[in-house]
Write an enzyme that holds these catalytic residues in place. Structure first.
Site, PDB file in Angstrom:
ATOM      1  CD  GLU A 115      -1.797   1.009   3.306  1.00 27.00           C
ATOM      2  OE1 GLU A 115      -1.660  -0.083   3.909  1.00 27.00           O
ATOM      3  OE2 GLU A 115      -2.374   1.977   3.803  1.00 27.00           O
ATOM      4  CG  ASP A 117       0.200   1.226   6.955  1.00 21.48           C
ATOM      5  OD1 ASP A 117       1.345   0.771   6.757  1.00 21.48           O
ATOM      6  OD2 ASP A 117      -0.158   2.374   6.640  1.00 21.48           O
ATOM      7  CG  ASP A 128      -3.654   1.799   9.806  1.00 18.83           C
ATOM      8  OD1 ASP A 128      -3.908   1.065   8.818  1.00 18.83           O
ATOM      9  OD2 ASP A 128      -3.219   2.957   9.695  1.00 18.83           O
ATOM     10  CG  ASP A 154      -7.071   4.347   6.376  1.00 15.58           C
ATOM     11  OD1 ASP A 154      -8.311   4.177   6.395  1.00 15.58           O
ATOM     12  OD2 ASP A 154      -6.506   5.452   6.243  1.00 15.58           O
TER      13      ASP A 154
END
Ligand code: 0RA
Length: 646
Positions: free
Chosen positions: A434, A512, A514, A516
């Site tokens: 990403e 990541d 998280d 997102d």
């Protein structure tokens, strides 16, 4: 007794031992597919299948599965109970024969109506052979009979231990850790999903599941009860609960053609995906087969005929073809076949020729009636079909572009791809990363010999909500096709994915840790699930797991992947230590990323599997809604932890 009754009567003579317990223990995969998580769960399906057979024969309407504290499993049904009378040839109780002679089973001969097959249907004796202990209790003719076993061998002759007014079979088994070396931890979700599925496929049977390892807020064991009154009709509603229907009700039929019981339920929704699930003898036939092609044929001819005669196609300039009739269609086809022939890579493709016309005729009859009786719905469906045809012509053009780009060799690789030098695809990995900055770190950190990096910009397209041509026009998606070297269309199937030129056998999604990141992960997975399912089925798709924390004390440093692990490390460092929380891949330097997430000797990759395509489909349709928590939950549930590299 009538001939028919005699035929169905359990005959101890028909039991024939084919192979020994030793063989099952030596080659377990030959009997249950594998000795991993899948095979472990197969043990339960095997026993439950026998109870379902009783239910299909009309002898049983309640089944209960319990996961006990020690991961042993108890199944209980109110069927006839395994016979306990003397088996003439073997000179022991029929129960003991059923439990200890591989290939036996009594009612498993061809004369009796036994329809379980495919991967299951190997017999309870296989479960027994692969359990370090098993206990069978039979309630039959007023008595309770019992026998226990270790690794498939009986510990004592069948004995009567009391009286009963009930009827049925109770089996408790504990998987043998000598066989299931990876894990014997049962997944409640996996078993519950299968029990739900079975209840839809066998209406009128109550199937309960209880997990004695977990309690809910009220202090009760986690437990569910599945019961379906309308069978497949309810199943379709369940599958489409996250989509908007185009017609008022589920179209359904149930009948028998040429001795083959056929059940079909279908509905149209406003999505662009075709969502067909087929079953033979309660087994999900992932690869389809003759029943599915029969369904497709029946659907196409009937709708085509109706559309032609209604005049709605008169002004349509483009050709309307097979696929167009199935856009936004959710359907389930379930047939029962006496002697199913399973073909295909995973033996989940029905081969029996005679089934095709049986299903096609049933579907034609059902649908013709429905369209005549519901002209408003008929109009809506035909309009949807015309729109689909229109979109398909646009998509064909876009797809051609992808195709043309893909067939070009190295020169045609996407500019953003940092390729590896190794040429053998089986040794190569590509990381889909990403964002450009994380992509840069990964590029520095990787081993360029066998690891390639493809950075993806921002959020990739939500394919669940997009029409096909939009998908093939999307830059990031085009890059994925080109980088992987896969093309669309084989000789057999114009939509199938061609993996012959796959350039990397491991495709690793690295995002990541998280919210997102997990969203992007899901978007990529959704794309793979809808457009490259073969890639997942081939075991090529993985998720990288970057650490959440770095704990440092003096020269000592260790990474943690969970809060628990972090606390344990702090503890081992003497109670207090500075902690760095990684919010994204970008916060790690190249060396750290290599050490924790990319180096095959230390990393943990989670392999993505599709255990249950029906459930996966439903979840993907839900995930693409607005809520984040179920999405996270999905990823956690569907990623199997696998230390495949060590
Ligand atoms: C052999 C013969 C019959 C039933 C069964 C086995 C049987 C096996 C299992 C395993 C779990 N539940 C089960 N229920 C039945 C036929 C019995 C008859 O003819 O009476």
């Amino acid at each position: 007794m009538s001939e028919e009754a005699k035929k169905n009567e359990y005959s101890a003579d028909s039991i024939q031992a084919l192979e020994g317990i030793e063989h099952v223990r030596m080659r377990p995969s030959m009997y249950i597919g594998d000795i991993g998580v899948r095979g472990l769960h197969h043990l339960v399906y095997e026993v439950v299948d026998n109870s379902i057979d009783e239910a299909m024969g009309g002898y049983c309407d309640a089944i209960e599965v319990t996961i006990n504290e020690d991961n042993s499993i108890t199944t209980k049904d109110n069927g006839r109970g395994i016979p306990v009378d003397l088996h003439k040839k073997e000179g022991i109780s029929a129960l003991e024969v059923v439990m200890t002679k591989i290939g036996a089973g009594g009612k498993f001969d061809k004369d009796s109506y036994k329809v379980s097959g495919g991967l299951h249907g190997v017999g309870v004796s296989v479960v027994n052979a692969l359990s370090d202990r098993l206990k069978a209790s039979v309630h039959r003719d007023g008595k309770v009979w019992e026998q226990e076993y270790e690794r498939g061998k009986s510990l004592y002759p069948v004995k009567s231990v009391g009286e009963t007014s009930e009827r049925g079979t109770i089996v408790t088994f504990h998987p043998d850790v000598e066989i299931f070396t990876q894990t014997i931890e049962y997944s409640y979700e996996t078993l519950a999903n299968r029990m739900r599925e079975l209840s839809y496929l066998n209406k009128g049977v109550t199937i309960g599941i209880t997990d004695r390892r977990q309690k809910d807020e009220e202090g009760n064991f986690v437990s569910e009860k599945f019961y379906s009154d309308q069978g497949l009709k309810e199943f379709v509603r369940f599958l489409d609960s996250n989509r908007d229907p185009l017609i008022k009700d589920v179209i359904s039929m149930e009948g028998e053609k040429n001795g083959i019981p056929v059940e079909v339920a279908m509905i149209y929704n406003n999505s662009y995906t075709e969502n067909l699930h087929s079953y033979v003898n309660n087994i999900n036939t992932h690869e389809g087969g003759t029943h599915l092609s029969g369904f497709r044929r029946g659907l196409t001819t009937t709708l085509k005929k109706y559309a032609d005669s209604s005049g709605m196609l008169d002004k349509v300039k483009f050709e309307v073809a097979g696929d167009d009739f199935r856009e936004g269609l959710t359907a389930i086809i379930s047939v029962k076949v006496g002697e199913p022939q399973f073909e295909g890579q995973t033996k989940t493709k029905l081969g029996n020729r005679e089934v095709s016309s049986a299903v096609s005729q049933s579907v034609s009859e059902m649908l013709t009636n429905y369209l005549e009786e519901h002209p408003d719905d008929a109009k809506i469906i035909v309009q949807k079909v015309i729109l689909a045809a229109q979109a398909r012509h646009a998509a064909a053009k876009a797809r051609e572009m992808v195709q043309r780009k893909t067939v070009m060799s190295i020169g045609g690789l996407p500019g953003k791809l940092s390729d590896c030098s190794e040429q053998d695809p089986s040794l190569c990995e590509v990381f889909l990363v990403e964002g450009d900055s994380a992509g840069g770190t990964a590029k520095q950190g990787r081993d360029r010999n066998f690891q390639a990096i493809l950075p993806l910009r921002g959020k990739i397209l939500n394919v669940e909500k997009a029409m096909q041509h939009k998908v093939f026009e999307n830059e990031e998606i085009k890059n994925i096709y080109t980088a992987l070297g896969v093309t669309i269309g084989t000789e057999e199937d114009s939509k199938a994915l061609n993996l012959e030129k796959l350039r990397y056998h491991k495709v690793v999604i690295m995002c990541d840790a998280d919210v997102d990141g997990s969203h992007i992960e899901t978007l990529i997975l959704t794309f793979f699930f809808r457009y490259m399912r073969e890639l997942i089925e081939g075991g090529h798709v993985y998720i990288a797991t970057p650490p959440l924390y770095l704990v440092k004390k003096g020269s000592k440093k260790r990474y943690a992947w969970s809060d628990k692990e972090r606390d344990e490390i702090v503890e081992s460092f003497g109670g207090s230590a500075p902690i760095q929380r990684y919010k994204g891949l970008g916060e790690m330097n190249a060396e750290q990323l290599w050490d924790t997430t990319m180096n095959p000797s230390f990393r943990t990759l989670r392999q993505i599997t599709i255990d249950n395509a029906t459930e996966a489909d439903r979840i993907f349709s839900m995930l693409m809604g607005d809520e984040v928590p179920p999405r996270r939950e999905f990823i956690e549930k569907n990623a199997v932890y696998a230390n495949i590299d060590v």
